[in-house]
Enzyme design. Structure first.
Site: not given
Ligand code: KIV
Length: 271
Positions: A122, A189, A90, A120, A51-52
């Site tokens: 978070e 991270e 993501d 993925k 999602d970057s």
């Protein structure tokens, strides 16, 4: 070439074998067909449709605004390019937190519409229920702990996480929760290297670091950062392998010059 370099298709099972044999896993982001094709051909093991993309593709100052439809568009383009790498997409902010029914529906859309091999997410204990629900549908999940950019407004800053005892203990406990829930790997991270190493040793699943030192099972970087396309982002953990900003800038300057001087197109470049 290593044994794993010859593997025709990287699966979650291959990644676990790599951890156990001590072979480090190489992972990069990609968001489009052309760059995914290059990095897959070069032998990258895992491609993250991160999602970057919100930052490097769309120019937002956080990852929060990117939508599920936008992530699906990027992931579809990447999957069309890839022969060997495992493609992980993501789940964007707001598509899984606090609602496991929504989480499952979002993950199913990603898998069905893009052909990605895994998703993925978070978070640790807080999203355990969503992770278990997604896994129950046969969808592999990669966890993401430490600095979690989707929670930037909670932290207020992108500094190193888990330097204090309490946060470090929660991180270790979350990593074990993710492993027990059935995640096939975890991204850590921006946390102290010593803590990342401890976690990589404490769990049997691969731990991929970004700004987490070299005691983990693999590394991930954002493609645009490691190629030097982005210039403004310069954290200590980032190794730049090229200055593509300079290369592209120079090429465009030359193109403009050639048009102005009527050097381009020449006789061989016309019909
Ligand atoms: O979105 C992303 O690119 C990521 C990496 C930084 C791990 O989550």
């Amino acid at each position: 070439m290593s044994v794993y370099g010859k593997v025709r298709k990287i699966t979650t099972h291959v990644l676990k074998e790599m951890k156990h044999s001590g072979e480090k896993i190489a992972m990069l982001t990609a968001y489009d067909y052309s760059s995914a094709k290059i990095i897959d051909a070069a032998g990258i093991d895992v491609i993250l449709v991160g999602d970057s993309a919100a930052n490097v593709m769309a120019g937002y100052d956080s990852t929060l605004p990117i939508t599920l439809d936008e992530m699906i568009y990027h992931a579809k383009s990447v999957v069309r390019a890839v022969d060997r790498a495992l493609v992980v997409t993501d789940m964007p902010f707001g598509t899984y937190q606090g609602n496991s029914t929504l989480a499952l529906a979002s993950a199913i859309r990603i898998m069905k519409e893009t052909g990605s091999h895994a998703v993925k997410m978070e978070g640790g204990a807080e999203i355990k229920e969503s992770i278990i629900r997604i896994l129950s549908a046969g969808i592999p999940v990669m966890g993401h702990l430490g600095l979690m950019p989707q929670s930037i407004h909670k932290y207020g800053t992108y500094v190193v996480r888990a330097k204090g005892k309490e946060e470090a203990e929660k991180l270790v406990s979350d990593a074990k929760i993710l492993e027990e829930a059935g995640c096939f790997a975890i991204v850590l991270e921006k946390i102290p290297a010593i803590l990342a190493k401890e976690i990589a040793q404490a769990v049997k699943i691969p731990v991929i670091g970004i700004g987490a030192g070299n005691g983990v099972d693999g590394q991930v970087l954002v493609l645009h950062d490691m190629l030097g396309i982005t210039q403004e982002f310069s954290p200590r953990f980032l190794r730049r392998y090229h200055n593509l900003y300079k290369e592209i800038f120079g090429a465009v300057e030359n193109y403009i010059k050639d048009i102005r001087t009527q050097d381009f197109p020449n006789e061989k470049e016309q019909y």
